[in-house]
Design an enzyme around this catalytic site. Structure first.
Site, PDB file in Angstrom:
ATOM      1  N   PRO A   6      10.349   3.609  48.545  1.00 18.08           N
ATOM      2  CA  PRO A   6      11.769   3.526  48.878  1.00 18.08           C
ATOM      3  C   PRO A   6      12.043   2.191  49.579  1.00 18.08           C
ATOM      4  CG  PRO A   6      10.845   5.618  49.592  1.00 18.08           C
ATOM      5  CD  PRO A   6       9.702   4.770  49.123  1.00 18.08           C
ATOM      6  N   ARG A  19      13.939   1.437  51.880  1.00 17.01           N
ATOM      7  CA  ARG A  19      13.999   1.586  53.333  1.00 17.01           C
ATOM      8  C   ARG A  19      12.584   1.461  53.945  1.00 17.01           C
ATOM      9  NH1 ARG A  19      13.049   6.147  55.656  1.00 17.01           N
ATOM     10  NH2 ARG A  19      13.302   7.265  53.713  1.00 17.01           N
ATOM     11  N   GLU A  20      11.604   2.069  53.271  1.00 15.75           N
ATOM     12  CA  GLU A  20      10.234   2.007  53.787  1.00 15.75           C
ATOM     13  C   GLU A  20       9.667   0.596  53.691  1.00 15.75           C
ATOM     14  OE1 GLU A  20       7.450   4.814  52.312  1.00 15.75           O
ATOM     15  OE2 GLU A  20       8.293   6.442  53.490  1.00 15.75           O
ATOM     16  N   LEU A  21       9.972  -0.058  52.557  1.00 16.16           N
ATOM     17  CA  LEU A  21       9.474  -1.428  52.377  1.00 16.16           C
ATOM     18  C   LEU A  21      10.061  -2.368  53.416  1.00 16.16           C
ATOM     19  CD1 LEU A  21       9.323  -2.401  48.598  1.00 16.16           C
ATOM     20  CD2 LEU A  21       7.472  -2.295  50.235  1.00 16.16           C
TER      21      LEU A  21
END
Lengths: 423, 300
Positions: free
Chosen positions: A183, A185-187
C-alpha cells in the site's frame, strides 16, 4: 537516595524519597514528558553499565566513579510549580512512576540484540546474503532470517517485528520488492519510521533507479540510499559507517562483540606486542582460526620467538600437531611493490624455516622448552588487511603461499573471521 | 648382511613410537585443494560407506573424479569429498603417508591429476629449495621407511661393533646408512619421545654416540647428504613426480652435479650406496631410484 539497578531500565529513574505526604494532583502526561528527557539523559549510563557488566561481570571502579559523577550533576526534571515539585518528591509517586516508565519504555530503551535486520524480497536473497556476510565480517550482528518479504505480508508489521530487536532496519528496494504491491501509505511511511527521534531505516537500492522509484513513492526516492550497483563492499561500508557511529546507540557501539572490539583494536594500528597480548587474552580467536589450543605465548625456541603457539592433538593417534602464528603489522601491506612480499614478512617466513631446521637437528633441546614439539609444525604469518589487497594482489598472495613449505601468509581478516564466528 | 644373533623381542613401546611418528600434513593446503580433476584407480565408497563397485569397472581403470573439498585426515588416511562421473557425491580415502611430501612442497604429482600440463619449472624451483632441508628424510615415505628399518635393525641386532658384514662394499654401504642424517635424527627423536622407557632412551643415546665414533669411508661424507641433488630429485622420483620426464630431469640434475666438482664424487657415491640400501631393504621404488641415478651419473 539514588539507586542504580545495573542493566535494568529502572536505572533510568532516580528515585527521590521524601517524607512529605502532601498530595497534589498532576497531569500524568506532563509528568511523563519531564521524565522522558530524564530517561534519555541516562540511557548512556545504562549502556555503560551493561558494557561493564558484560565484560567484567561487575562494574569496575572507573565505571562506578564515572556513573557517580554523572549522577551528581544530573538534576531532577524541572517541573513548573513548587506544588508539583513537592509532589515529585513523594515516594509513592516515584514508585508508581518507576513502574509506569518500566512498562512504557522498557521495550524501547532496552539494549537491542541486533545491529540491523535486512528486510528484502525473497527474490533478492543472493545479494542480501552477500551483504549480510560483508556486514557480519565487520563484527556487526545482522538478523536475516524471517525477514524475507512475500506477497501478502504487511510491510509495517515486518518492519516493527525487526525493530523490536534491531537498532536499524536495512530495506532492500528492488523491482522484486516493489512488485509486492505494498500500500502506498506503507511505502511512504517507511522512511518516517523512527525511534526516539532517530532514523532507523537504511534504504538500499538494488537494480532500481530514482525514476522507477518515484513512480511508487516520491518520499522513498528522495531519501539518500546506497546502491548495489557500486558493489556490495561499498554498500556495506556505507551501512557500517552509520551503525558504528558513536551516537548511533547500536549494540556495536554500546556493547560491542568480541569481533567488533578486535576490529576496532586493529584499526588503531597497534604494535605486534599489543596484538599478541590481545590474542593471548582472547585465546579463542586464534584457537578458532587454527583449530588448536593456545599453548605458549612469546616462547623462544632456538633464535626464534614464537608469538603464539597452538597445539592440536590428533584424535586417532594422540600425536601432537603444532601451529605457530607469527604476527606482523596489520597496517603493513603484504606486497608493497606488487610482486614481492614485504621485507618483514619474508623475515618471519625465514625465521620459521630456520626454526624447522633447528628443531630437526636439536629436537631434544626443543622439547626441553616445549614438550613433544616436532618439526612438522604448520606456520602462519599474519600481516595487513584484505582491504589493502587489489584484485591482482590476491593472485600474488596465492602464488606466494603456493611457493612456501608448510607456512601460510594470511591477512588479519583471517583472525577477524574467526572472531566473527565466535560472536 | 648377516645378524650375529637371533632377534631380540620387539620393544613395543619403542616400535610404536617409530610407527606413530607424525607424518607431515599441511591441512591448510589440503583445504585449498578443491576442484582439481583427479584420476584414480581404486574402489570407491559412498559417504555412508555403502559399496557400489558394480557401477565401476572391475579392472583398475582411470576414473575421472572432481575433488570438491577436503573432508579431513586421520591416523592413516586423508579423505576428500568428490563428485563422480555421473555427478554422484562420493568420498575418496587416500593413504596419509602419500600426502606428506606433496603437501610439504604443495604440488600434486601427475599421477593424481588429469592436468598433465603442470609447471615443471616451478617444481624444479621447489626442489632446489629443498636442498639442505632436514624435513626431506621424513616427508619422502621411502626414505623415512629406510631409516626406520635401519634403526629397527640396529635395535634388534647386537651392539653395532659386533656386527659382521658379508663384504667390504656392504660394510661401506651400511656404515653410510647408519650415519645418514635421517638415521641419527630418528634416534634423536626416539631419545626424546615422551613415555619411552628409560632403557630405550639410554639405548638410543648410546647408539648415537657409537655411530658417531665408527670409521666411514671419507668419500661418503653423510653430513652433506641433504645437499646432494640426486637425493633431492631422487626423493621426488620416489614420490612419483616426473613419470615421463626422467631424461630431462637427469640432464638437469647432471648439470647441477657438474657445477659442484668438489662434491661430485661424494654425491655419486652416496646415491649408489643409497640405491643399494633401498634394494637391500626391498623399498618400493628402489628400481626407479637406481635407474634415475644411473641415468644421471652415466658418463660422469
Amino acid at each position: 537516595v539514588v539507586k542504580f539497578y545495573g542493566n535494568k531500565l529502572t536505572a533510568n529513574v532516580c528515585i527521590a524519597v521524601c517524607s512529605s505526604t502532601n498530595a497534589v494532583s498532576i497531569s500524568s502526561a506532563r509528568m511523563m514528558n519531564a521524565f522522558r528527557s530524564h530517561v534519555r539523559q541516562q540511557s548512556r549510563l545504562l549502556a555503560l553499565a551493561r558494557r561493564g557488566a558484560k565484560e567484567q561481570f561487575c562494574l569496575n571502579s572507573e565505571s562506578r566513579q564515572f556513573i557517580r559523577n554523572r549522577l551528581a550533576v544530573l538534576q531532577p526534571p524541572t517541573l513548573h510549580s513548587p506544588a508539583v515539585a513537592h509532589f515529585f518528591r513523594i515516594s509513592w509517586v516515584c514508585e508508581s512512576l518507576r513502574l509506569h516508565v518500566e512498562q512504557t519504555f522498557a521495550a524501547r530503551f532496552r539494549m537491542k540484540q541486533w545491529d540491523a535486520f535486512i528486510s528484502h524480497a525473497s527474490e533478492d536473497k543472493d545479494v542480501v546474503v552477500d551483504l549480510a556476510e560483508a556486514l557480519r565480517g565487520a563484527g556487526l550482528k545482522i538478523w536475516l532470517d524471517q525477514q524475507e518479504l512475500r506477497l501478502g505480508d504487511s510491510l509495517r508489521e515486518k518492519i516493527d517485528e525487526g525493530l523490536a530487536d534491531s537498532r536499524f532496519g536495512i530495506v532492500v528496494l528492488s523491482p522484486s520488492f516493489l512488485a509486492k504491491q505494498w500500500p502506498k501509505r506503507e511505502l511512504n511511511g517507511l522512511m518516517a519510521v523512527e525511534e526516539s527521534g532517530r532514523k532507523v531505516i537504511l534504504p538500499v537500492w538494488h537494480k532500481i533507479d530514482r525514476e522507477t522509484l518515484l513512480a511508487y513513492s516520491p518520499i522513498l526516492a528522495d531519501r539518500l540510499a546506497s546502491d548495489t550497483g557500486r558493489g556490495i563492499p561499498s554498500v556495506a561500508a556505507d551501512i557500517i559507517q552509520v551503525i558504528i557511529d558513536p551516537r548511533s546507540g547500536s549494540p556495536a557501539v554500546e556493547s560491542p562483540s568480541l569481533a567488533r572490539r578486535f576490529i576496532e583494536f586493529l584499526n588503531s594500528a597497534p604494535e605486534t606486542d599489543a596484538i599478541r597480548k590481545f590474542l593471548s587474552a582472547q585465546a579463542a580467536i586464534g584457537e578458532r582460526a587454527v583449530d588448536g589450543t593456545l599453548s605458549h605465548c612469546a616462547a623462544q625456541l632456538g633464535q626464534t620467538i614464537l608469538d603464539l603457539c597452538f597445539l592440536r592433538i590428533e584424535g586417532t593417534t594422540g600425536t601432537h600437531k603444532w601451529l605457530i602464528v607469527q604476527l606482523d603489522s596489520p597496517s603493513q601491506h603484504p606486497f608493497p611493490n606488487r610482486s614481492e612480499a614485504a621485507a618483514s614478512i619474508r623475515q618471519k617466513v625465514a625465521d620459521l624455516e630456520a626454526l624447522r631446521r633447528w628443531v630437526s637437528t636439536n629436537i631434544q633441546t626443543a622439547r626441553e622448552t616445549i614438550d613433544q614439539f616436532n618439526p612438522s609444525f604448520l606456520g602462519f604469518v599474519v600481516a595487513g588487511r584484505r582491504s589493502m589487497l587489489a584484485p591482482g594482489d590476491v593472485d600474488v598472495l596465492r602464488r606466494y603461499n603456493e611457493e612456501l613449505f608448510g607456512i601460510t601468509l594470511r591477512t588479519y581478516d583471517w583472525l577477524v573471521e574467526a572472531a566473527v564466528s565466535l560472536s | 648382511v648377516t645378524p650375529m644373533e637371533p632377534e631380540t623381542p620387539v620393544d613395543h613401546v619403542w616400535n610404536d613410537e617409530l610407527d606413530l611418528e607424525p607424518t607431515f600434513i599441511d591441512d591448510v593446503w589440503l583445504e585449498g585443494l578443491t576442484r582439481f580433476p583427479a584420476a584414480l584407480t581404486f574402489p570407491i565408497s559412498r559417504p555412508d560407506g555403502g559399496w557400489r563397485q558394480e557401477d565401476w569397472p572391475s579392472t583398475a581403470q582411470e576414473i575421472e573424479l572432481q575433488v570438491t573439498g577436503f573432508a579431513g585426515y586421520g591416523a592413516s588416511s586423508v579423505v576428500f569429498d568428490v563428485t563422480g562421473p555421473k555427478g554422484e557425491k562420493l568420498v575418496i580415502k587416500t593413504a596419509r603417508r602419500e600426502w606428506s611430501f606433496r603437501s610439504y612442497i604443495r604440488e600434486l604429482p601427475p599421477s593424481l591429476s588429469r592436468d598433465k600440463c603442470q609447471e615443471p619449472d616451478r617444481l624444479h624451483r621447489k626442489l632446489e629449495r629443498l636442498i639442505g632441508d632436514p624435513m626431506l628424510d621424513q616427508i619422502v615415505g621411502t626414505y623415512s621407511d629406510l631409516y626406520r628399518s635401519i634403526v629397527y635393525n640396529l635395535h634388534d641386532w647386537p651392539a653395532f661393533d659386533q656386527i659382521k658384514w658379508d663384504s667390504q662394499e656392504a660394510t661401506q654401504v651400511m656404515s653410510f646408512g647408519v650415519r645418514a642424517p635421517g638415521t641419527i635424527s630418528k634416534l634423536g627423536r626416539l631419545a626424546s619421545y615422551p613415555g619411552i622407557r628409560p632403557e630405550t632412551v639410554a639405548w638410543a643415546k648410546q647408539t648415537v654416540d657409537l655411530l658417531e665414533g665408527i670409521k666411514i669411508d671419507p668419500v661418503f661424507r653423510p653430513e652433506i647428504l641433504l645437499e646432494n641433488p640426486l637425493y633431492i630429485w631422487g626423493g621426488a622420483i620416489l614420490e612419483k613426480y616426473f613419470p615421463d620426464d626422467t631424461t630431462n630431469v637427469s640432464s638437469r640434475v647432471r648439470s647441477r652435479l657438474t657445477a659442484q666438482p668438489d662434491e661430485l664424487e661424494t654425491f655419486v657415491a652416496q646415491a649408489l650406496a643409497l640405491a643399494r640400501l633401498l634394494n637391500q631393504f626391498q623399498s618400493p621404488g628402489a628400481e626407479s631410484f637406481r635407474e634415475f641415478c644411473e641415468a644421471t651419473c652415466d658418463g660422469l
